[in-house]
Design an enzyme around this catalytic site. Sequence first.
Site, mmCIF file in Angstrom:
data_model
loop_
_atom_site.group_PDB
_atom_site.id
_atom_site.type_symbol
_atom_site.label_atom_id
_atom_site.label_comp_id
_atom_site.label_asym_id
_atom_site.label_seq_id
_atom_site.Cartn_x
_atom_site.Cartn_y
_atom_site.Cartn_z
ATOM 1 N N LYS A 151 48.076 40.806 36.044
ATOM 2 C CA LYS A 151 46.926 40.383 36.844
ATOM 3 C C LYS A 151 46.074 39.348 36.116
ATOM 4 C CE LYS A 151 47.215 44.166 39.946
ATOM 5 N NZ LYS A 151 48.266 44.971 39.311
HETATM 6 C C1 LIG Z 1 49.292 45.438 40.111
HETATM 7 C C2 LIG Z 1 50.529 45.765 39.397
HETATM 8 C C3 LIG Z 1 51.750 45.852 40.064
HETATM 9 C C4 LIG Z 1 51.870 45.643 41.560
HETATM 10 O O1 LIG Z 1 51.660 44.307 41.931
HETATM 11 P P1 LIG Z 1 51.304 43.944 43.464
HETATM 12 O O2 LIG Z 1 50.941 42.514 43.454
HETATM 13 O O3 LIG Z 1 50.160 44.825 43.836
HETATM 14 O O4 LIG Z 1 52.520 44.240 44.252
HETATM 15 C C5 LIG Z 1 52.881 46.131 39.321
HETATM 16 N N1 LIG Z 1 52.800 46.361 37.990
HETATM 17 C C6 LIG Z 1 51.645 46.295 37.315
HETATM 18 C C7 LIG Z 1 51.633 46.585 35.858
HETATM 19 C C8 LIG Z 1 50.477 45.988 37.989
HETATM 20 O O5 LIG Z 1 49.321 45.926 37.318
#
Ligand SMILES: *Cc1c(COP(=O)(O)O)cnc(C)c1O
Length: 498
Positions: A111
């Site tokens: 993120k």
């Molecule tokens: C947020 C997240 C996901 C999922 O991603 P999306 O965009 O919500 O599908 C997968 N793995 C990790 C470590 C995350 O932080």
Amino acid sequence: MEYISTRNKSEKCSSAEAIVNGLAPDGGLYVPESLPRLKKEDFEELAKEDYPSRAARVLSLLLEDFTFEELLDYTTKAYSRFYGDDPCPLVNIDEGVYVLELWHGPTCAFKDMALTMLPHLLTAARKKIGEKDKTLIMVATSGDTGKAALEGFKDVEGTNIIVFYPSKGVSDMQKLQMKTQTGDNVCVCAIEGNFDDTQNAVKNIFADEEINKVIHANGFKLSSANSINWGRLAPQIAYYVSAYCDLIDEGRIEYGDKVNFCVPSGNFGNILAAYYAMQMGVGVNRLICASNVNHVLTDFFETGVYDINREFHKTISPSMDILISSNLERLLFEICGRDDKLIAQRMSDLKTKGRYEITERELEMLKALFSVGYADDEETKETIAFAMDEYGYLMDTHTAVAYGVYCDYEDETEDKTPTVVVSTANAYKFPADVYEAVGGEKIEDAFTATEKLHEVTGEEVPEPLNGLKDRPVRFEEVIDRSKIADKVVEYCKQAANA
Ligand SMILES: *Cc1c(COP(=O)(O)O)cnc(C)c1O
């Protein structure tokens, strides 16, 4: 290029407005009216550049209110906060299998790729549209978004940020990262309930006119840093383009060749960015959507029925413990021929009945591009052990869900297309489960597990996670979800007087 809402496409706005608003006034999500296309020469040019330049070029095509120079300034600033020489290295672990590591940022999860950019985009966008109010970023998090948003927005002028997380739905490491957050413009609060409860409560505040009036009276306007904000999605498209460029640059593929992307999915933002990258010219064979036992997406892509009336499971991949994958709305909008009324109807069905169904034809279109699969906790741990034994590669629980699903896919289809497995977190974010997976005993304490995991694997603990133990805890409050609105109003008043 303008942006339209998935629930009313005659409402148009600029990229700057889409970023500032977050959610469209009708509750829909903003999507680009049309997507720009990169040509062969563009990919060849991009392949020679570094990541900040690649990202700025991709973003300048998507966000026309911003100049390339502005965007390059933001990408340079954002990705200078990442450790190592490359913000998102592509690691070749096996013949034709690559891991795209998206976790070299300040919080060690993917993120960061978008949330180090969003504050720059949002602050500039507010100026561009002459917005006078301060921005209150409100986030519901299943763990990683919250921390990444806090890091991105801390001490950014003209903004405050309030983060809600489910008290029992995030890992100890994630929790501690948030409770020790620094910055004068931040607030963190735990909620009794799961992520969907938390996300729903936060969504309701966005839609509540009365509360928004009170917030406004205190000089703030609400905005979202959740992955529904286009300012989150756009920077994610860039790393798919960049990974494709890396493969070309390293001579692994030629321009026009197709690759698979296998993505561990929760809110469906990450994999949706891969879909948009494909629309922009990246060669894609299959998009493989990987889930844990909360496999509402797997079922949907198999049956055409999206149904959240099911048991919610807590897993060792908590950032994917999600039943309502908000970004799917954007894909549905494209697949149904941009029928905004139909989308509005389905989303209303989801809200009232907890389910909706798509047509045979739509389902066929989805199946032509997407493959799906899920892995339970046991399989996920086995995958971590396998990758460590076989390739000496240490992966976190989320990445392992994707890699496990990819291995099953490959067994079943014998598809030898080069595949990029998207790695979304560093293994030390989930040290206890990863340590157990590589054969260690069960350890409750995240710090002991970190030390042990380091001992047995020799893998470096990333800098942002080192030293977390000694940071003072600043936020300990846990509230009932019915109190979220009160908390937001209270924080607004406090921030207005600060
Ligand atoms: C947020 C997240 C996901 C999922 O991603 P999306 O965009 O919500 O599908 C997968 N793995 C990790 C470590 C995350 O932080």
